[in-house]
Design a protein around this motif. Structure first.
Motif, mmCIF file in Angstrom:
data_model
loop_
_atom_site.group_PDB
_atom_site.id
_atom_site.type_symbol
_atom_site.label_atom_id
_atom_site.label_comp_id
_atom_site.label_asym_id
_atom_site.label_seq_id
_atom_site.Cartn_x
_atom_site.Cartn_y
_atom_site.Cartn_z
ATOM 1 N N ALA A 202 -3.467 -4.472 11.582
ATOM 2 C CA ALA A 202 -2.793 -3.249 12.042
ATOM 3 C C ALA A 202 -1.971 -2.587 10.942
ATOM 4 O O ALA A 202 -1.991 -1.363 10.783
ATOM 5 C CB ALA A 202 -1.919 -3.561 13.244
ATOM 6 N N THR A 203 -1.255 -3.379 10.163
ATOM 7 C CA THR A 203 -0.416 -2.805 9.102
ATOM 8 C C THR A 203 -1.236 -2.092 8.029
ATOM 9 O O THR A 203 -0.911 -0.956 7.657
ATOM 10 C CB THR A 203 0.471 -3.898 8.472
ATOM 11 O OG1 THR A 203 1.301 -4.482 9.489
ATOM 12 C CG2 THR A 203 1.363 -3.320 7.378
ATOM 13 N N PRO A 204 -2.322 -2.703 7.494
ATOM 14 C CA PRO A 204 -3.165 -1.954 6.546
ATOM 15 C C PRO A 204 -3.781 -0.697 7.171
ATOM 16 O O PRO A 204 -3.910 0.329 6.494
ATOM 17 C CB PRO A 204 -4.249 -2.972 6.166
ATOM 18 C CG PRO A 204 -3.624 -4.305 6.397
ATOM 19 C CD PRO A 204 -2.754 -4.113 7.592
ATOM 20 N N CYS A 205 -4.165 -0.768 8.445
ATOM 21 C CA CYS A 205 -4.717 0.422 9.117
ATOM 22 C C CYS A 205 -3.672 1.526 9.201
ATOM 23 O O CYS A 205 -3.987 2.713 9.032
ATOM 24 C CB CYS A 205 -5.208 0.062 10.515
ATOM 25 S SG CYS A 205 -6.722 -0.918 10.540
ATOM 26 N N ALA A 206 -2.431 1.134 9.465
ATOM 27 C CA ALA A 206 -1.354 2.114 9.518
ATOM 28 C C ALA A 206 -1.183 2.808 8.165
ATOM 29 O O ALA A 206 -0.990 4.028 8.093
ATOM 30 C CB ALA A 206 -0.053 1.443 9.940
ATOM 31 N N ALA A 207 -1.278 2.033 7.101
ATOM 32 C CA ALA A 207 -1.159 2.605 5.758
ATOM 33 C C ALA A 207 -2.310 3.566 5.474
ATOM 34 O O ALA A 207 -2.111 4.634 4.878
ATOM 35 C CB ALA A 207 -1.114 1.487 4.728
ATOM 36 N N LEU A 208 -3.518 3.206 5.894
ATOM 37 C CA LEU A 208 -4.680 4.077 5.672
ATOM 38 C C LEU A 208 -4.544 5.400 6.429
ATOM 39 O O LEU A 208 -4.982 6.447 5.938
ATOM 40 C CB LEU A 208 -5.962 3.357 6.112
ATOM 41 C CG LEU A 208 -6.427 2.197 5.225
ATOM 42 C CD1 LEU A 208 -7.631 1.496 5.853
ATOM 43 C CD2 LEU A 208 -6.787 2.708 3.829
ATOM 44 N N LEU A 209 -3.942 5.339 7.613
ATOM 45 C CA LEU A 209 -3.767 6.556 8.416
ATOM 46 C C LEU A 209 -2.505 7.326 8.053
ATOM 47 O O LEU A 209 -2.221 8.371 8.636
ATOM 48 C CB LEU A 209 -3.736 6.188 9.904
ATOM 49 C CG LEU A 209 -5.057 5.670 10.493
ATOM 50 C CD1 LEU A 209 -4.845 5.222 11.932
ATOM 51 C CD2 LEU A 209 -6.130 6.758 10.426
ATOM 52 N N GLY A 210 -1.760 6.797 7.110
ATOM 53 C CA GLY A 210 -0.569 7.510 6.652
ATOM 54 C C GLY A 210 0.639 7.348 7.538
ATOM 55 O O GLY A 210 1.548 8.194 7.534
#
Length: 395
Positions: free
Chosen positions: A86-94
């Motif tokens: 979830a944390t890397p996905c959050a970073a990818l989505l800004g």
């Protein structure tokens, strides 16, 4: 001859043994009464009729014990999922945490914040400003920043929504795979053919056990998850769901239970998806998903659930056996869920109305960040700042 201390010790031992025997008898009596056949099963049926035989396998109450350790396992998996996926996905989505102004240390204001009120009245603000030699505006700003410091950040909300989305999506797909070829999925009258002597399928076992384990994990984590205005309703919902699933499992209402779970998971996938795009500030995508979610929620929870599922549990069983306590209990629990659906439908429709007329606030359930430029007098009673933009910011 026994000494007085020995006599006292013997009396204590007798009292303990007597209390243990009485407690054992009482527990045994309550257990017999609780599992009385006439309570949970139709007339002329007993629990012995639901023992494995003739190639049939039935659900047993002892199977449910595994759901508690499974809930703990879900919490561990969730912890890893939120940090590794979830944390890397959050970073990818800004998704970024907003910068929060620091809160200046003030022991007087902190004491009032902790022991009296997070949202002081104007009279309290005036009194505190005199004590601290600050202006009322500075006191308001201090309390606003202090409240914001305690509120969960957008990254925490994103992680929670990601985890729920992952589970609901897998559960929905798994539920469809388990039910698509079953005749009672299309004709609800078939649910009661041969009841209660209906053999449990392996797919039904795992569908139930995983769903119950997940709901137990939600109940265990609700105190440290993002707290919303419908906190009490959420607890009632989780408890009602667990009681409903437990009873349907023990009384072999499994066919109905699988349909109840599938109907509930369908709209939750869209809700959690809309939240994720909202946290990423993809407003158009969020708004579109929210509208679709509202439609699916109203159709599944207020049309299919009462007029399809509750109807088939309230009307069709009477064609096979007379009503009994378990019949009423099961339907009452379904009605409790329906009442919660009506409550949430009210909140959703209120948001849809504001969305259509261009004055949507944040999520009706959320504890939202307060703007530094706003006066605390414009807040509602819960300290939620009211926005007046037209985007569907659903938290």
């Amino acid at each position: 001859m026994e000494t007085p201390p020995q006599i006292v010790g013997r009396v204590k031992t007798v009292k303990i043994v007597t209390f243990s025997l009485c407690l054992s008898v009482m527990i045994e009596t309550i257990s017999k009464w609780f599992w009385w056949d006439r309570l949970w099963l139709p007339y002329n049926l007993m629990w012995t009729d639901l023992e494995d035989k003739e190639g049939r396998v039935y659900a047993k109450a002892s199977h449910l014990y595994i759901t508690v350790p499974l809930a703990v396992a879900f919490l561990v998996v969730r912890y890893l999922f939120e940090r590794l996926i979830a944390t890397p996905c959050a970073a990818l989505l800004g998704v970024r945490e907003p910068t929060r102004p620091k809160v200046a240390h003030n022991s007087v204001l902190e004491l009032h914040f902790i022991s009296h009120s997070r949202n002081p009245r104007q009279a309290d603000i005036d009194g505190l400003s005199k004590k601290c030699s600050l202006t009322p505006r500075q006191v308001e700003r201090w309390f606003r920043r202090r409240r914001n410091r305690d509120r969960p950040g957008v990254l925490k909300k994103f992680r929670e929504a990601s985890w729920r989305l992952a589970f609901y999506f897998c559960a929905s797909v798994g539920g469809l795979v388990a039910l698509y070829d079953k005749e009672w999925f299309y004709d609800t009258r078939q649910m009661w053919v041969g009841y209660p002597k209906q053999s449990m399928l392996e797919s039904q076992y795992w569908y139930y056990i995983l769903e119950m384990g997940f709901y137990w994990s939600l109940l265990l984590s609700i105190t440290f998850d993002v707290k919303r205005k419908d906190f009490k309703e959420q607890i009632i919902h989780h408890l009602a769901t667990l009681i409903l699933l437990s009873f349907s499992w023990c009384a072999n209402y499994i066919r109905v239970g699988t349909l109840v779970m599938l109907v509930h998971d369908a709209s939750d996938v869209l809700l959690e998806s809309a939240k994720l795009f909202n946290y990423a500030k993809w407003e158009k995508t969020c708004n579109s998903l929210f509208v679709v979610f509202a439609i699916v929620f109203l159709v599944t929870r207020l049309i299919i659930f009462p007029f399809w599922i509750i109807h088939c549990t309230w009307v069709y069983p009477l064609d096979h056996y007379p009503p009994f306590f378990g019949y009423y209990f099961f339907n009452v629990m379904l009605v409790v869920l329906l009442l919660l659906h009506i409550f949430w439908a009210y909140l959703i429709l209120r948001m849809v109305k504001k969305f259509l007329f261009g004055s949507l606030t944040k999520d009706e359930r959320s504890d939202n960040e307060e703007d530094e430029g706003e006066s605390s007098l414009t807040e509602d009673n819960d300290g939620h700042l009211k926005a007046t933009n037209g985007s569907a910011n659903h938290h």
